[in-house]
Write a protein that holds these residues in place. Structure first.
Motif, PDB file in Angstrom:
ATOM      1  N   ILE A   7       0.788  -1.113   0.059  1.00 19.46           N
ATOM      2  CA  ILE A   7      -0.078   0.076   0.038  1.00 19.46           C
ATOM      3  C   ILE A   7       0.890   1.231  -0.241  1.00 19.46           C
ATOM      4  N   GLY A  10       0.758   4.011   2.968  1.00 23.91           N
ATOM      5  CA  GLY A  10      -0.174   3.500   3.879  1.00 23.91           C
ATOM      6  C   GLY A  10       0.058   3.957   5.585  1.00 23.91           C
ATOM      7  N   SER A  11       0.836   5.019   5.560  1.00 22.43           N
ATOM      8  CA  SER A  11       0.932   5.537   6.796  1.00 22.43           C
ATOM      9  C   SER A  11      -0.115   6.173   7.727  1.00 22.43           C
ATOM     10  N   GLY A  15      -4.926   4.805   3.464  1.00 21.91           N
ATOM     11  CA  GLY A  15      -4.084   3.809   3.276  1.00 21.91           C
ATOM     12  C   GLY A  15      -3.777   3.239   4.452  1.00 21.91           C
ATOM     13  N   ALA A  16      -3.739   3.954   5.759  1.00 20.72           N
ATOM     14  CA  ALA A  16      -3.663   3.331   6.992  1.00 20.72           C
ATOM     15  C   ALA A  16      -4.768   2.146   7.277  1.00 20.72           C
ATOM     16  N   THR A  18      -6.563   0.867   5.019  1.00 21.77           N
ATOM     17  CA  THR A  18      -6.445  -0.005   4.058  1.00 21.77           C
ATOM     18  C   THR A  18      -5.364  -1.320   4.358  1.00 21.77           C
ATOM     19  N   ALA A  19      -4.516  -0.920   5.333  1.00 17.37           N
ATOM     20  CA  ALA A  19      -3.334  -1.609   5.817  1.00 17.37           C
ATOM     21  C   ALA A  19      -3.981  -2.372   6.867  1.00 17.37           C
ATOM     22  N   VAL A  29       1.442  -7.302   4.970  1.00 18.02           N
ATOM     23  CA  VAL A  29       1.504  -5.809   4.517  1.00 18.02           C
ATOM     24  C   VAL A  29       2.647  -5.121   4.391  1.00 18.02           C
ATOM     25  N   VAL A  31       3.705  -1.158   4.363  1.00 15.60           N
ATOM     26  CA  VAL A  31       3.360   0.100   4.472  1.00 15.60           C
ATOM     27  C   VAL A  31       4.260   0.981   4.115  1.00 15.60           C
ATOM     28  N   TYR A  33       5.773   4.728   3.037  1.00 17.32           N
ATOM     29  CA  TYR A  33       5.361   6.153   3.327  1.00 17.32           C
ATOM     30  C   TYR A  33       6.375   6.934   2.896  1.00 17.32           C
ATOM     31  N   ASN A  87      -2.189   4.158  -3.441  1.00 14.29           N
ATOM     32  CA  ASN A  87      -2.961   5.214  -2.745  1.00 14.29           C
ATOM     33  C   ASN A  87      -2.338   6.361  -2.386  1.00 14.29           C
ATOM     34  N   ALA A 223     -11.526   1.984   2.833  1.00 16.88           N
ATOM     35  CA  ALA A 223     -10.850   0.802   2.809  1.00 16.88           C
ATOM     36  C   ALA A 223     -11.599  -0.612   2.444  1.00 16.88           C
TER      37      ALA A 223
END
Ligand code: NAP
Length: 248
Positions: A7, A10-11, A15-16, A18-19, A29, A31, A33, A87, A223
């Motif tokens: 993702i 993802g942070s 995104g987060a 979704t993670a 996963v 993540v 960033y 994302n 998400a």
């Protein structure tokens, strides 16, 4: 087959969410960033505390070298990617088009469009049956701005998301016979920190009256749509643009 989800961005925000949901659905996963390491580590630590597998990798999706390194790190630490969520996205201070300079346009198009192309390229090289892969799924995070145009706010961002819509349709057809599905979600106004970077942290509150459901959306609600498009439940969907907008 181990399911590995990358993702970008993802942070925080969508995104987060979704993670976290991806990990709850059994994905290992990654993540990604750009700057905010603490936020990325908070997401991965929450996942690993809950018994899941997650890594955080810093990379600017607009940098080709960073993107190549991101996917190599995923290969080494989790195994080859089977699901990608493009994302990561930015918008800049609200202004009319006649005030936008080339540097801004380049930043917006690079982060939102070039980044998605580069990450998809690396994913396809690993997923496509044409390259010996076992297939996979890609979800691009577009925006309903691609249809509405974001006048007086950020037409550049809306145009970048319009490019993401066309990218989704074209790439979906290009790799459909190689085991890869490519879809997009187009969120409406969602409560995240992105609106502050446009100079209006309270934007969702201002515009929510124009949403037929009369409210902003939550990152989790986006998400869930992303995870559905990634899953085998969506096995015959490719090239779809799924609006998650409360009817807007
Ligand atoms: P957000 O809260 O601002 O989070 C953005 C995320 O992207 C952060 O993790 C950030 O990393 C990362 N990022 C930004 N530029 C990056 C780059 N060049 N390389 C790698 N990572 C980068 O945003 P959000 O609202 O969740 O938005 C996520 C996606 O949804 C975006 O594509 C956005 O356009 C789209 N979207 C959002 C809304 C909405 O109302 N929120 C509506 C429609 C579409 P750092 O933490 O390190 O900065």
């Amino acid at each position: 087959m181990k399911r590995v989800l990358v993702i970008t961005g993802g942070s925080r925000g969508i995104g987060a969410a979704t993670a976290r949901l991806g990990a709850a659905n059994g994905y290992a996963v990654c993540v990604n960033y750009r700057h905010n390491e603490a936020a990325a580590l908070a997401v991965t630590e929450e996942i690993t505390r809950g018994g899941g597998e997650a890594i955080a990798v810093a990379a600017d999706v607009g940098s080709e070298a960073d993107v190549v390194r991101l996917f190599e790190q995923v290969d080494e630490m989790l195994g080859p990617v089977t699901a990608l969520v493009n994302n990561a996205g930015i918008l800049e201070t609200q202004m009319r088009v006649e005030h936008m300079d080339a540097a801004r346009l380049s930043r917006v198009l690079t982060a939102n469009v070039v980044g998605s192309f580069l990450c998809a390229r690396e994913a396809i090289r690993r997923m496509s049956t044409r390259h010996g892969g076992r297939g996979g799924a890609i979800v691009n995070v577009s925006s309903i701005a691609s249809r509405l145009g974001a006048p007086n706010e950020y037409v550049d961002y809306a145009a970048a998301k319009g490019a993401i819509d066309s990218f989704t349709v074209g790439l979906a057809k290009e790799v459909a016979s190689e085991g890869i599905r490519v879809n997009a979600v187009r969120p409406g106004v969602i409560y995240t920190e992105i609106h502050a970077s446009g100079g209006e942290p309270g934007r969702v509150e201002r515009v929510k009256a124009s949403v037929p459901m009369q409210r902003g959306g939550q990152a989790d609600e986006v998400a869930r749509a992303i995870l559905w498009l990634l899953s085998d439940e969506a096995s015959y969907s490719t090239g779809a643009l799924l609006d998650v907008t409360g009817g807007r």
